[in-house]
Structure formats: C-alpha cells, structure tokens
Write a protein that holds these residues in place. Structure first.
Motif, PDB file in Angstrom:
ATOM      1  N   ARG A 161     -47.377  67.121  56.496  1.00  0.00           N
ATOM      2  CA  ARG A 161     -48.237  67.249  57.667  1.00  0.00           C
ATOM      3  C   ARG A 161     -47.886  68.567  58.372  1.00  0.00           C
ATOM      4  NH1 ARG A 161     -51.677  63.224  56.355  1.00  0.00           N
ATOM      5  NH2 ARG A 161     -51.015  61.138  56.966  1.00  0.00           N
ATOM      6  N   THR A 162     -48.891  69.215  58.932  1.00  0.00           N
ATOM      7  CA  THR A 162     -48.670  70.507  59.590  1.00  0.00           C
ATOM      8  C   THR A 162     -49.423  70.557  60.913  1.00  0.00           C
ATOM      9  OG1 THR A 162     -48.506  71.591  57.439  1.00  0.00           O
ATOM     10  CG2 THR A 162     -48.819  73.013  59.344  1.00  0.00           C
ATOM     11  N   ARG A 163     -48.779  71.115  61.922  1.00  0.00           N
ATOM     12  CA  ARG A 163     -49.433  71.385  63.203  1.00  0.00           C
ATOM     13  C   ARG A 163     -49.002  72.766  63.675  1.00  0.00           C
ATOM     14  NH1 ARG A 163     -52.163  67.191  66.906  1.00  0.00           N
ATOM     15  NH2 ARG A 163     -52.406  65.455  65.470  1.00  0.00           N
ATOM     16  N   VAL A 164     -49.911  73.459  64.335  1.00  0.00           N
ATOM     17  CA  VAL A 164     -49.610  74.784  64.872  1.00  0.00           C
ATOM     18  C   VAL A 164     -49.387  74.671  66.372  1.00  0.00           C
ATOM     19  CG1 VAL A 164     -50.486  77.114  65.266  1.00  0.00           C
ATOM     20  CG2 VAL A 164     -50.872  75.993  63.066  1.00  0.00           C
ATOM     21  N   ALA A 165     -48.310  75.277  66.831  1.00  0.00           N
ATOM     22  CA  ALA A 165     -47.979  75.278  68.263  1.00  0.00           C
ATOM     23  C   ALA A 165     -48.089  76.697  68.797  1.00  0.00           C
ATOM     24  CB  ALA A 165     -46.569  74.745  68.483  1.00  0.00           C
ATOM     25  N   ARG A 166     -48.692  76.839  69.961  1.00  0.00           N
ATOM     26  CA  ARG A 166     -48.798  78.156  70.603  1.00  0.00           C
ATOM     27  C   ARG A 166     -47.537  78.435  71.406  1.00  0.00           C
ATOM     28  NH1 ARG A 166     -52.340  80.776  67.681  1.00  0.00           N
ATOM     29  NH2 ARG A 166     -54.163  79.459  67.249  1.00  0.00           N
ATOM     30  N   VAL A 167     -46.878  79.541  71.087  1.00  0.00           N
ATOM     31  CA  VAL A 167     -45.635  79.930  71.761  1.00  0.00           C
ATOM     32  C   VAL A 167     -45.849  81.326  72.330  1.00  0.00           C
ATOM     33  CG1 VAL A 167     -43.151  80.258  71.530  1.00  0.00           C
ATOM     34  CG2 VAL A 167     -44.325  78.572  70.102  1.00  0.00           C
TER      35      VAL A 167
END
Length: 357
Positions: A161-167
């Motif tokens: 599973r993959t999720r993108v986080a804004r940093v």
C-alpha cells in the motif's frame, strides 16, 4: 401442484436453451431437445403447469417461455449439478494465463479479473486477500519530490500500500530513515482498532510538526489495510446482454463502490460459493446474477472471485471455469502449487435477500 421429475427436467432444459439462444423456448424446440421422446402436447402441458407455479414466464403472446426469477432460484438451488471438469482446451488456456501473470497479490488479482472476463465473456471481479487480523508488517518512507514523501507499507498478506504525504520543508534521507524506524517500532503488527488518537499524538510528539503528514499517511494505510481491493475486468460485456439493457449504469455504480462490491462478491461465512440474484438487491436489478467463489490463501487469508452477468448465463459451462480460477488464485497468492486436485467440496448455495440482512 408439485415439482415432479419431469417438470424438473423441463425447467432444466428451458434454462439451458434460453441461456444458449436468448430466445423464448417453445414446445417444438423443447421436443427436439428431448429427441422427440416426449410429445409437444405433453411439453406444452408441463410448461403451462410451470407457468402456474411461477417458475416460467411468457414474455410475448407466442407459446415460448423463459425462466422467471423464481424459476432461476429453483434451478440454482435444486437442479444445478455439482462441478464437472473444465475442458482441456480451456484448462490449458487458464494455466497459460496464470503462468504469465505477476504473482504480486494486487497485480495477480487485477490480471486474473481481466483474464477471467476474456475467457468467460462476462464481467469479472476479484478481491485481494483479507482477514480480520490483517495488518502492516513493514514500512518504508521515500522522498519523491521537494515537498512530498511516499509512505510504503507491506501488509501481512504480502501486498503493498502507498500514500503520498505533503512535507513543506522537504525530507532528508536521515529524516526518511528515522520516520521509517519510528513507524516500524510502533505501527507494525498493530490492529486498526488499536490505532488510537493517543498513540498517534504520542508519535507526532516525537517528530517536528512539518513531518506529521507522514504519520497521518501511515495511519491511513493501516486503517485501510483490512479492506480488500476489488479489481474488475470486462465491464464492456455487460452491454452484450439484452437482459441487462438500461441497467448497466446501476450495475457499474454498484461495482465501482469498492466496499460494497467486496461485500457483494464475498460468499457468506462457512460457504465457499454464492449465487446472488439481482432481485435480492436493494434497489433491485432484475435479470442480474453474481456468481462468486472464495479462494483460500492460508493463514486465515481469503479473497473472492466472481462472474457478473445475466441470470441466463450458461452456468454449467462457467461454474467449472470460476472454480478453476479460484483454485489458481489461491495457489498464486500463497506461492504454492497443488500436485493433486483437491477433493471437491459442496460449493453451491443461492443467497436470498433475507440472508444479506
């Protein structure tokens, strides 16, 4: 009026003939089916009796009959015979398909859905393995841009599973390694129900505020880990069935809701197979049929594979194909191959609306 053996044979024949031709079945066609062993007059009487029982319908003023929803229910519950072997040509085609597929679980499910649709001529659906105790076995954090980080999680079923986080401030290699270590210490092998606000707050207190989105992304993956993904193949085949004219939009809306689709194609507990009729849905979709089989991966993990089409689909031909795909999916997902065929267990059951409540 009771269902004697001859009425059962007549109903069985009409289901088969209507599934093959898609046209109302008349007594003369039926007589040819029985090699003229029964007269047309006798068959007309039996068809009239079955119509009075509500098992047949007469869509036009002609003498032809088609099975009613009640007739299909009776056929599926009492007359559909158990598994027959898949023919050698189709079996070879299925074996070739699975030999060529990527056995990473999600890619395997996606490829199997497309292949089953192509071979069957029906819409197909495959759900990824799931279990109540499914959780995350490992996390990785990777920088994917100046202001983004990808959180990758490997579940105990083996899929990613993959999720993108804004940093906003970016992510250094050291930060990524430290975040991955934090997640692996605290969120691996944790049940989603145990993912409390207190635990998340404690994790967030150990990092700078700019990196909190990474923790949020990891938590979202964990919450989603017990939900199977459903992959569809051959949606266009729904347009080939006159019985489903005007209903394709409703069917696709149903199937494109992943949570709802997973529930629809999952056989009930203690049953390996289910046959769900559209008249039992809410709202109803008359003429629809969803035939599902469970595949077993091991360790309590299981998934579902289903064929979606009209109630006049050729069950005798498609059921062996569905069971073969279920067996192959179980082998592929678990990384095992069977040397000898499993003993066939009773699979068949018809699911009614009251069973869904």
């Amino acid at each position: 009026m009771t269902m004697d053996a001859r009425k059962q044979r007549v109903l069985q024949a009409i289901v088969a003939l209507y599934g093959l031709e898609g046209e109302p079945v008349g007594s003369s066609v039926l007589a040819n089916y029985f090699d003229m062993a029964v007269s047309s007059a006798t068959l007309r009487n039996e068809m009239a009796a079955l119509t009075k029982l509500g098992l047949l319908e007469q869509p036009h003023t002609s003498a032809g009959r088609v099975p009613s929803a009640k007739g299909y229910r009776y056929y599926l519950d009492h007359l559909l015979t158990d598994d027959q072997p898949l023919d050698r040509v189709t079996r070879a085609r299925v074996d070739a398909v699975f030999a060529s597929l990527d056995h990473e679980p999600e890619k395997l499910a996606q490829g199997a859905a497309k292949a089953l649709a192509a071979i069957s001529g029906c819409t197909a659906a495959v759900s990824t393995p799931c279990a109540e105790n499914l959780c995350i076995a490992h996390y990785e954090v990777v920088q994917v841009g100046r202001s983004a980080a990808a959180v990758l999680a490997v579940t105990t079923a083996g899929y990613v599973r993959t999720r993108v986080a804004r940093v906003r401030t970016g992510l250094s290699r050291e930060n990524a390694a430290a975040l991955a270590a934090l997640l692996n210490r605290n969120l691996t092998f944790v049940a989603p129900v145990d993912l409390s606000p207190r635990l998340l707050a404690e994790l967030c207190s150990q990092i700078s505020p700019e990196l909190v989105p990474v923790i949020s992304a990891a938590a979202a993956i964990l919450q989603d880990s017990t939900q199977p993904h459903v992959y569809l193949g051959g949606e266009q085949y729904l347009l080939d069935w006159p019985q489903l004219d005007g209903k394709v939009g409703s069917i696709l809306s149903l199937l494109n809701d992943e949570e709802q689709a997973a529930a629809l194609i999952a056989p009930p507990a203690e049953q390996s197979e289910s046959i769900l009729l559209g008249e039992d849905l809410e709202p109803q979709i008359p003429g629809l049929c969803i035939v599902s089989d469970r595949y077993l991966v091991g360790g309590g993990l299981w998934g579902s594979v289903a064929l979606i089409g009209p109630t006049r689909m050729p069950f005798q031909k498609l059921m062996p194909l569905l069971h073969t795909f279920a067996d192959q999916l179980g082998e592929g997902m678990s990384g095992k191959r069977k040397d000898t065929p499993q003993a066939a267990a009773p699979r068949r059951t018809v699911i009614y609306k009251e069973d869904l409540e």
